[in-house]
Every structure is written in C-alpha cells, then in structure tokens.
Design a protein around this motif. Structure first.
Motif, PDB file in Angstrom:
ATOM      1  N   GLU A  83       0.796  -1.220   0.000  1.00 19.45           N
ATOM      2  CA  GLU A  83       0.000   0.000   0.000  1.00 19.45           C
ATOM      3  C   GLU A  83       0.834   1.278   0.000  1.00 19.45           C
ATOM      4  OE1 GLU A  83      -4.124   1.135   2.203  1.00 19.45           O
ATOM      5  OE2 GLU A  83      -2.504   0.481   3.517  1.00 19.45           O
ATOM      6  N   SER A  84       2.089   1.175   0.462  1.00 20.40           N
ATOM      7  CA  SER A  84       2.857   2.404   0.667  1.00 20.40           C
ATOM      8  C   SER A  84       4.320   2.247   0.264  1.00 20.40           C
ATOM      9  CB  SER A  84       2.800   2.800   2.148  1.00 20.40           C
ATOM     10  OG  SER A  84       3.511   1.846   2.936  1.00 20.40           O
ATOM     11  N   ILE A  85       4.954   3.388   0.054  1.00 16.92           N
ATOM     12  CA  ILE A  85       6.381   3.420  -0.229  1.00 16.92           C
ATOM     13  C   ILE A  85       7.146   2.884   0.976  1.00 16.92           C
ATOM     14  CG2 ILE A  85       8.334   5.000  -0.613  1.00 16.92           C
ATOM     15  CD1 ILE A  85       6.310   6.696  -2.334  1.00 16.92           C
ATOM     16  N   LYS A  86       6.671   3.193   2.165  1.00 19.18           N
ATOM     17  CA  LYS A  86       7.306   2.693   3.393  1.00 19.18           C
ATOM     18  C   LYS A  86       7.334   1.159   3.388  1.00 19.18           C
ATOM     19  CE  LYS A  86       6.837   2.608   8.374  1.00 19.18           C
ATOM     20  NZ  LYS A  86       5.891   2.608   9.456  1.00 19.18           N
ATOM     21  N   ASP A  87       6.201   0.535   3.058  1.00 12.89           N
ATOM     22  CA  ASP A  87       6.148  -0.933   3.031  1.00 12.89           C
ATOM     23  C   ASP A  87       7.052  -1.506   1.939  1.00 12.89           C
ATOM     24  OD1 ASP A  87       4.410  -0.923   5.168  1.00 12.89           O
ATOM     25  OD2 ASP A  87       2.640  -1.467   4.006  1.00 12.89           O
ATOM     26  N   ALA A  88       7.108  -0.849   0.786  1.00  9.61           N
ATOM     27  CA  ALA A  88       7.982  -1.314  -0.292  1.00  9.61           C
ATOM     28  C   ALA A  88       9.443  -1.205   0.125  1.00  9.61           C
ATOM     29  CB  ALA A  88       7.733  -0.507  -1.566  1.00  9.61           C
ATOM     30  N   ASP A  89       9.781  -0.140   0.823  1.00  5.62           N
ATOM     31  CA  ASP A  89      11.144   0.050   1.308  1.00  5.62           C
ATOM     32  C   ASP A  89      11.517  -1.095   2.250  1.00  5.62           C
ATOM     33  OD1 ASP A  89      13.622   1.302   1.826  1.00  5.62           O
ATOM     34  OD2 ASP A  89      12.774   2.487   3.468  1.00  5.62           O
ATOM     35  N   GLU A  90      10.651  -1.402   3.186  1.00  2.77           N
ATOM     36  CA  GLU A  90      10.908  -2.490   4.129  1.00  2.77           C
ATOM     37  C   GLU A  90      11.001  -3.832   3.407  1.00  2.77           C
ATOM     38  OE1 GLU A  90      12.066  -4.039   7.573  1.00  2.77           O
ATOM     39  OE2 GLU A  90      11.711  -1.899   7.254  1.00  2.77           O
ATOM     40  N   LEU A  91      10.098  -4.064   2.486  1.00  4.28           N
ATOM     41  CA  LEU A  91      10.087  -5.320   1.730  1.00  4.28           C
ATOM     42  C   LEU A  91      11.399  -5.505   0.955  1.00  4.28           C
ATOM     43  CD1 LEU A  91       8.122  -7.704   0.971  1.00  4.28           C
ATOM     44  CD2 LEU A  91       7.578  -6.372  -1.069  1.00  4.28           C
ATOM     45  N   THR A  92      11.846  -4.450   0.288  1.00  2.85           N
ATOM     46  CA  THR A  92      13.075  -4.562  -0.511  1.00  2.85           C
ATOM     47  C   THR A  92      14.325  -4.683   0.358  1.00  2.85           C
ATOM     48  OG1 THR A  92      13.258  -2.150  -0.780  1.00  2.85           O
ATOM     49  CG2 THR A  92      12.113  -3.377  -2.521  1.00  2.85           C
ATOM     50  N   LYS A  93      14.278  -4.190   1.580  1.00  3.88           N
ATOM     51  CA  LYS A  93      15.410  -4.353   2.503  1.00  3.88           C
ATOM     52  C   LYS A  93      15.536  -5.805   2.950  1.00  3.88           C
ATOM     53  CE  LYS A  93      15.615   0.274   4.517  1.00  3.88           C
ATOM     54  NZ  LYS A  93      15.187   1.095   5.655  1.00  3.88           N
ATOM     55  N   GLN A  94      14.389  -6.475   3.092  1.00  5.06           N
ATOM     56  CA  GLN A  94      14.410  -7.814   3.678  1.00  5.06           C
ATOM     57  C   GLN A  94      14.270  -8.947   2.668  1.00  5.06           C
ATOM     58  OE1 GLN A  94      12.901  -8.492   7.480  1.00  5.06           O
ATOM     59  NE2 GLN A  94      12.531  -6.334   7.916  1.00  5.06           N
ATOM     60  N   VAL A  95      13.843  -8.636   1.455  1.00  7.28           N
ATOM     61  CA  VAL A  95      13.767  -9.648   0.391  1.00  7.28           C
ATOM     62  C   VAL A  95      14.722  -9.178  -0.700  1.00  7.28           C
ATOM     63  CG1 VAL A  95      12.279 -10.895  -1.215  1.00  7.28           C
ATOM     64  CG2 VAL A  95      11.352 -10.137   0.993  1.00  7.28           C
ATOM     65  N   THR A  96      15.938  -9.658  -0.618  1.00  7.96           N
ATOM     66  CA  THR A  96      17.016  -9.114  -1.457  1.00  7.96           C
ATOM     67  C   THR A  96      16.905  -9.509  -2.927  1.00  7.96           C
ATOM     68  OG1 THR A  96      18.449 -10.956  -0.848  1.00  7.96           O
ATOM     69  CG2 THR A  96      18.621  -8.935   0.479  1.00  7.96           C
ATOM     70  N   THR A  97      16.012 -10.424  -3.254  1.00 10.81           N
ATOM     71  CA  THR A  97      15.832 -10.795  -4.660  1.00 10.81           C
ATOM     72  C   THR A  97      15.004  -9.759  -5.421  1.00 10.81           C
ATOM     73  OG1 THR A  97      13.911 -12.148  -4.076  1.00 10.81           O
ATOM     74  CG2 THR A  97      16.057 -13.276  -4.240  1.00 10.81           C
ATOM     75  N   ILE A  98      14.351  -8.854  -4.712  1.00 13.01           N
ATOM     76  CA  ILE A  98      13.543  -7.815  -5.371  1.00 13.01           C
ATOM     77  C   ILE A  98      14.473  -6.696  -5.836  1.00 13.01           C
ATOM     78  CG2 ILE A  98      11.725  -6.082  -5.090  1.00 13.01           C
ATOM     79  CD1 ILE A  98      10.502  -7.945  -2.936  1.00 13.01           C
ATOM     80  N   LYS A  99      14.470  -6.468  -7.138  1.00  9.48           N
ATOM     81  CA  LYS A  99      15.339  -5.442  -7.731  1.00  9.48           C
ATOM     82  C   LYS A  99      14.565  -4.357  -8.466  1.00  9.48           C
ATOM     83  CE  LYS A  99      19.038  -7.412  -6.284  1.00  9.48           C
ATOM     84  NZ  LYS A  99      19.587  -6.904  -5.045  1.00  9.48           N
ATOM     85  N   GLU A 100      13.237  -4.554  -8.606  1.00  3.92           N
ATOM     86  CA  GLU A 100      12.404  -3.573  -9.313  1.00  3.92           C
ATOM     87  C   GLU A 100      11.097  -3.375  -8.558  1.00  3.92           C
ATOM     88  OE1 GLU A 100      11.683  -4.894 -13.308  1.00  3.92           O
ATOM     89  OE2 GLU A 100      13.807  -5.077 -13.759  1.00  3.92           O
ATOM     90  N   VAL A 101      10.623  -2.136  -8.547  1.00  4.43           N
ATOM     91  CA  VAL A 101       9.349  -1.803  -7.926  1.00  4.43           C
ATOM     92  C   VAL A 101       8.566  -0.932  -8.894  1.00  4.43           C
ATOM     93  CG1 VAL A 101       8.232  -0.575  -6.010  1.00  4.43           C
ATOM     94  CG2 VAL A 101      10.248  -1.978  -5.563  1.00  4.43           C
ATOM     95  N   ASN A 102       7.291  -1.252  -9.038  1.00  2.00           N
ATOM     96  CA  ASN A 102       6.374  -0.458  -9.859  1.00  2.00           C
ATOM     97  C   ASN A 102       5.628   0.492  -8.934  1.00  2.00           C
ATOM     98  OD1 ASN A 102       3.147  -0.651 -10.633  1.00  2.00           O
ATOM     99  ND2 ASN A 102       4.448  -0.051 -12.329  1.00  2.00           N
ATOM    100  N   LEU A 103       5.697   1.768  -9.217  1.00  2.85           N
ATOM    101  CA  LEU A 103       5.011   2.784  -8.429  1.00  2.85           C
ATOM    102  C   LEU A 103       3.746   3.155  -9.190  1.00  2.85           C
ATOM    103  CD1 LEU A 103       5.102   4.588  -5.939  1.00  2.85           C
ATOM    104  CD2 LEU A 103       6.749   6.042  -7.108  1.00  2.85           C
ATOM    105  N   GLY A 104       2.616   2.615  -8.721  1.00  2.00           N
ATOM    106  CA  GLY A 104       1.370   2.765  -9.453  1.00  2.00           C
ATOM    107  C   GLY A 104       0.441   3.837  -8.948  1.00  2.00           C
ATOM    108  N   GLY A 105       0.347   3.982  -7.623  1.00  5.89           N
ATOM    109  CA  GLY A 105      -0.567   4.970  -7.074  1.00  5.89           C
ATOM    110  C   GLY A 105      -0.275   5.272  -5.617  1.00  5.89           C
ATOM    111  N   VAL A 106      -0.064   6.558  -5.329  1.00  6.33           N
ATOM    112  CA  VAL A 106       0.102   7.025  -3.956  1.00  6.33           C
ATOM    113  C   VAL A 106      -0.776   8.255  -3.830  1.00  6.33           C
ATOM    114  CG1 VAL A 106       1.705   7.866  -2.189  1.00  6.33           C
ATOM    115  CG2 VAL A 106       2.485   6.163  -3.857  1.00  6.33           C
ATOM    116  N   LYS A 107      -1.706   8.217  -2.884  1.00  7.59           N
ATOM    117  CA  LYS A 107      -2.743   9.255  -2.832  1.00  7.59           C
ATOM    118  C   LYS A 107      -2.222  10.641  -2.451  1.00  7.59           C
ATOM    119  CE  LYS A 107      -4.299   7.773   1.719  1.00  7.59           C
ATOM    120  NZ  LYS A 107      -5.399   7.219   2.457  1.00  7.59           N
TER     121      LYS A 107
END
Length: 157
Positions: A83-107
C-alpha cells in the motif's frame, strides 16, 4: 518467481486485477499489508476483486517477507502489492531478490508533491525512494502495462 512488486494505495482494483495479471501471466497475487491482514471485511472485498483463476493471498508485511524468503512462493508467477512506499522500502530491505518496484498509485495529501498523474510523495517518501534507488532497486512509475514507464528518481528531482 516474482513478476511484479507494485505500490498502490488502492491495493487490488480493476486496473491491477485484470491489466497487470493478464500482461504478466500472474497466477498469484500477494497483498502484503498489516492492516488488511487483520480486517476480515477488507479481505472479503479484496477477494471479490481478484480475477478468476488467480490465487489471492493476504498476509502481514512480516509474514509476507517470511514466505518470500522461505521459497514457499517460488512456484507461483507472483505479483506483490503493497500500500505504501514505506512498506515497499521495508520489503526490498528484507527480500534481497527484489530489484524492481512499480510505483502505481500514492494518494494526494497535504504536503505531498505530485510526480505523476496518480503518484504524490512526501519528503519522507522521497528519501525512501532515493534510499531504495541507492540500494540498486529500480523504481518505475507506470499505471498500466501499456504505459511508458518513467524512472521515479528522475521525476522527484
């Protein structure tokens, strides 16, 4: 295999449910969100929005990270939605296989800067995006698969 990690404050809706899953051949959607994982009404509404034939899993961010790192999700063509950039930041810190993020909608909210039609970012979110970029995460602003993607870092300058 992770097909897409998407930030979208609306989580699962028609655009995501149909355009992205069809384009990517997704067979499983993981919604990683602490609030939704505790809210049976929101979970029910999201389940109704899931496309037919696509498995929908809703977990807390911590449980999502554990599942992704354990290999339990490897058998799926997986789209992860946060839902948020904060959650994506945390996810990418802890799941190191993630190298790309799609930014689709932030209110839109007070104090946020508009960087695309559907993305508004606060100074804190800008710093998180820069940090993700510095860690080698590519962040692309793209609402639907047919759109031309834009580098989020170029848009926040």
């Amino acid at each position: 295999m992770i097909n897409l990690v998407r930030i979208d404050h609306r989580l699962l809706h028609g655009q995501v449910a149909f355009a992205w899953t069809k384009s990517l051949g997704t067979d499983c959607i993981l919604i990683a969100n602490d609030e939704v994982a505790k809210d049976s009404l929101r979970m029910s509404a999201l389940r109704m929005a899931a496309p037919s034939g696509v498995k929908l899993v809703i977990k807390s961010l911590e449980d999502s990270i554990k599942a992704l790192n354990s290999g339990a999700t490897d058998k799926y063509r997986l789209m992860i939605i946060v839902e948020s950039i904060k959650d994506a930041d945390e996810l990418t810190k802890q799941v190191t296989t993630i190298k790309e993020v799609n930014l689709g909608g932030v209110k839109a909210e007070n104090g946020k800067k508009q960087i695309s039609m559907a993305v508004f970012v606060s100074p804190e979110e800008i710093e998180r995006l820069k940090d993700m970029n510095d860690r080698g995460i590519s962040i692309e602003v793209k609402m639907v698969p047919e759109d031309k993607g834009q580098n989020a870092i170029d848009l926040i300058k």
